[in-house]
Design an enzyme around this catalytic site. Structure first.
Site, mmCIF file in Angstrom:
data_model
loop_
_atom_site.group_PDB
_atom_site.id
_atom_site.type_symbol
_atom_site.label_atom_id
_atom_site.label_comp_id
_atom_site.label_asym_id
_atom_site.label_seq_id
_atom_site.Cartn_x
_atom_site.Cartn_y
_atom_site.Cartn_z
ATOM 1 N N GLU A 161 -48.647 5.717 63.603
ATOM 2 C CA GLU A 161 -47.771 6.100 62.483
ATOM 3 C C GLU A 161 -46.324 6.260 62.939
ATOM 4 O O GLU A 161 -45.779 7.364 62.940
ATOM 5 C CB GLU A 161 -48.243 7.441 61.911
ATOM 6 N N PRO A 162 -45.658 5.166 63.317
ATOM 7 C CA PRO A 162 -44.272 5.309 63.765
ATOM 8 C C PRO A 162 -43.324 5.584 62.609
ATOM 9 O O PRO A 162 -43.457 4.983 61.532
ATOM 10 C CB PRO A 162 -43.972 3.950 64.397
ATOM 11 N N GLY A 163 -42.401 6.480 62.825
ATOM 12 C CA GLY A 163 -41.347 6.719 61.828
ATOM 13 C C GLY A 163 -40.019 6.383 62.464
ATOM 14 O O GLY A 163 -39.420 5.330 62.236
ATOM 15 N N ARG A 209 -29.490 17.095 62.415
ATOM 16 C CA ARG A 209 -30.167 17.055 63.722
ATOM 17 C C ARG A 209 -29.359 17.663 64.880
ATOM 18 O O ARG A 209 -29.923 18.352 65.718
ATOM 19 C CB ARG A 209 -30.622 15.629 64.042
ATOM 20 N N TYR A 249 -31.524 20.565 66.319
ATOM 21 C CA TYR A 249 -32.228 20.239 67.573
ATOM 22 C C TYR A 249 -31.285 20.003 68.738
ATOM 23 O O TYR A 249 -31.708 19.457 69.758
ATOM 24 C CB TYR A 249 -33.056 18.951 67.410
ATOM 25 N N CYS A 284 -18.868 24.925 55.786
ATOM 26 C CA CYS A 284 -18.369 26.244 56.155
ATOM 27 C C CYS A 284 -19.306 26.895 57.158
ATOM 28 O O CYS A 284 -20.007 27.873 56.840
ATOM 29 C CB CYS A 284 -18.289 27.108 54.911
ATOM 30 N N GLU A 285 -19.406 26.324 58.335
ATOM 31 C CA GLU A 285 -20.276 26.821 59.396
ATOM 32 C C GLU A 285 -19.666 26.373 60.711
ATOM 33 O O GLU A 285 -19.443 25.164 60.893
ATOM 34 C CB GLU A 285 -21.657 26.145 59.329
ATOM 35 N N TYR A 335 -34.610 10.610 59.886
ATOM 36 C CA TYR A 335 -34.424 12.046 59.669
ATOM 37 C C TYR A 335 -32.952 12.405 59.430
ATOM 38 O O TYR A 335 -32.499 13.481 59.809
ATOM 39 C CB TYR A 335 -35.008 12.846 60.853
HETATM 40 N N1 LLP Z 1 -47.301 11.185 61.923
HETATM 41 C C1 LLP Z 1 -47.275 12.514 61.775
HETATM 42 C C2 LLP Z 1 -48.493 13.211 61.382
HETATM 43 C C3 LLP Z 1 -46.078 13.233 61.984
HETATM 44 O O1 LLP Z 1 -46.081 14.544 61.849
HETATM 45 C C4 LLP Z 1 -44.908 12.525 62.345
HETATM 46 C C5 LLP Z 1 -43.647 13.229 62.536
HETATM 47 C C6 LLP Z 1 -44.974 11.126 62.488
HETATM 48 C C7 LLP Z 1 -46.192 10.487 62.269
HETATM 49 C C8 LLP Z 1 -43.765 10.293 62.836
HETATM 50 O O2 LLP Z 1 -43.262 10.605 64.098
HETATM 51 P P1 LLP Z 1 -42.068 9.721 64.716
HETATM 52 O O3 LLP Z 1 -42.616 8.348 65.030
HETATM 53 O O4 LLP Z 1 -40.996 9.659 63.717
HETATM 54 O O5 LLP Z 1 -41.678 10.466 65.934
HETATM 55 N N2 LLP Z 1 -37.262 15.969 61.940
HETATM 56 C C9 LLP Z 1 -37.540 15.747 63.337
HETATM 57 C C10 LLP Z 1 -38.807 14.940 63.552
HETATM 58 C C11 LLP Z 1 -40.029 15.591 62.962
HETATM 59 C C12 LLP Z 1 -41.242 14.738 63.116
HETATM 60 C C13 LLP Z 1 -42.375 15.289 62.343
HETATM 61 N N3 LLP Z 1 -43.543 14.480 62.359
HETATM 62 C C14 LLP Z 1 -36.339 15.057 63.982
HETATM 63 O O6 LLP Z 1 -35.377 14.780 63.289
HETATM 64 O O7 LLP Z 1 -36.352 14.815 65.173
#
Ligand code: LLP
Length: 431
Positions: free
Chosen positions: A289-291, A329, A333, A361-362, A390
């Site tokens: 599940e790449p995002g 971000r 982070y 304003c931060e 993100y």
């Molecule tokens: N599958 C599940 C169940 C997840 O919880 C996530 C991300 C992914 C897939 C996708 O992960 P990726 O390939 O994008 O690393 N907002 C944070 C990242 C939070 C990720 C949460 N879960 C940031 O901006 O770094």
């Protein structure tokens, strides 16, 4: 600044997808998210080939939380991907985009009753069941409708990955999933026997995000396959799908050395084959599940530079017309980004060390601390790269700042995918 995808410099100006960034600014104003469609499509194709989607019938599900306008749903469908959603809102987006519901994995550690009903009504392919509460509600809803729902169990495999504390998920102290160590997972398996409308076909785990090594994923493969064997031997349950979540890291700044999509996919597939041989079990259908790795480097943000404040011997603050509202971000982070002045790409004037600040304003609204830029003036256009994941999806209306529009560029053309929010949009929910 590293150039990603189709980025090119022509006579001092940065082009993306064959389109001048300055023309985009003239047409859409700033701040503006720009996405390189060719790079996203190439990343999808790379995943489909490297993860053997056609050869082995494995599945690549895009994690929509990274960035999910309806246009992305259409794009990933065209590229043969599945979709991971985590809320009613993401599910509804996919539904409105005509994304095939059977290709959806529905995640979330606290799906509400309404969301579960919606998922069942829409006919989502798989619920990734996270906890006992969800299991009992899902059974009840499916019993009322007299249907059998395919599910995976989300497990917490007890793996520590080296990434930011907030985006780690695989360790025992986590709000997600059934833990292996305390026996919850096995209680859930026992509970299943009472649930006649639920069909367990797979297991899922996600160990974290922005991970640079492949070893934690290989460890995850081992833990999951041992469970598959245990379920077969001790409970006569056949697990036919195994989902390893997302998490592969990407390049943001110098020093980041992510693995390629191919290296990551090969590591998972090879480890699975090796472990299945050792355990003498069939290799299940594999899912990832790449995002971030599909969209991060394809997205950039263009800003106009306004105030430049020099505090002698302390710091130069260069302020832009966006900030933590379009990219949380860095503040959340401590994430690093690269930048350049798109109208002066070849400039050779003296370098200045500056801090790029947002307009909220931060005091913490800083996009990049201490970066070297060439001669910078108010009115210049600044780009921050790798903001595709993100960024838009975590944008807010803090200080009542409207959200940026999203433009896709491809083969010398631009396409507006999300409009800029207007001030009236900001008030549209107020009575
Ligand atoms: N599958 C599940 C169940 C997840 O919880 C996530 C991300 C992914 C897939 C996708 O992960 P990726 O390939 O994008 O690393 N907002 C944070 C990242 C939070 C990720 C949460 N879960 C940031 O901006 O770094």
């Amino acid at each position: 600044m590293r150039l990603h995808g189709t980025m090119k410099v022509i006579e001092d100006t940065l082009y993306i997808g064959g389109v001048s960034s300055l023309d985009l600014v003239k047409k859409y104003s700033t701040p503006l998210y720009v996405f390189d469609e060719e790079l996203i499509r190439n990343n999808c194709k790379d995943y489909v080939t490297s993860f053997k989607v056609k050869e082995n019938k494995n599945k690549v599900a895009y994690a929509g939380k990274a960035f999910l306008p309806t246009y992305m749903c259409k794009l990933i469908d065209e590229e043969g991907l599945y979709l991971d959603v985590v809320s009613g809102g993401e599910l509804y987006t996919a539904y409105k985009a005509d994304f095939p519901m059977e290709k959806i994995l529905f995640h979330g550690n606290n799906k509400t009753l309404e969301e579960i009903k919606m998922g069942v009504d829409f006919g989502v392919g798989v619920f990734v069941v996270d906890n006992f509460y969800e299991l009992s509600i899902l059974e009840k809803i499916c019993a009322e409708k007299n249907i059998i729902q395919n599910i995976y169990f989300r497990i917490t495999p007890g793996i520590e990955a080296h990434t930011h504390e907030y985006i780690k998920t695989g360790q025992i102290d986590s709000k997600f999933g059934f833990a292996l160590i305390n026996g919850d997972f096995h209680v859930a398996i026992e509970n299943l026997k009472k649930h006649k409308h639920i069909n367990l076909i797979g297991l899922h785990a996600h160990i974290g995000s922005q991970i640079f090594q492949v070893e934690p994923f290989e460890q995850e493969v081992e833990v999951m396959l041992e469970l598959v064997k245990d379920l077969k031997d001790n409970h006569n349950i056949d697990i036919i799908e195994l989902d390893f979540g997302g998490g592969i890291g990407v390049y943001y700044v110098e020093g980041d050395e992510p693995k390629t999509i191919k290296e990551y996919c090969e590591a998972i597939i090879n480890k699975c084959e090796e472990k299945c041989k050792e355990l003498k079990i069939n290799v299940p259908t594999l899912i990832i599940e790449p995002g971030r790795s599909l969209v991060a480097n394809a997205g950039s943000t263009l800003y106009s530079i306004g105030s430049i404040k020099e505090i002698k011997d302390v710091r130069i603050y260069v302020s832009v017309d966006g900030g933590m509202t379009d990219n949380i971000r860095p503040s959340l982070y401590q994430a690093g980004y690269e930048c350049a002045i798109v109208n002066k790409m070849n400039s050779t004037t003296k370098k200045h060390n500056v801090t790029i600040a947002g307009k909220c304003c931060e005091s913490g609204d800083i996009l990049i601390s201490n970066t070297d830029v060439l001669d910078i003036e108010s009115g210049d256009i600044l780009i921050t790269t790798s903001t595709g994941a993100y960024g838009y999806s975590m944008a807010s209306n803090y200080n009542k700042i409207p959200k940026n529009p999203v433009v896709f560029v491809n083969k010398n053309e631009d396409r507006l995918v999300c409009k800029r929010q207007s001030y009236d949009d900001l008030l549209s929910l107020e009575l």
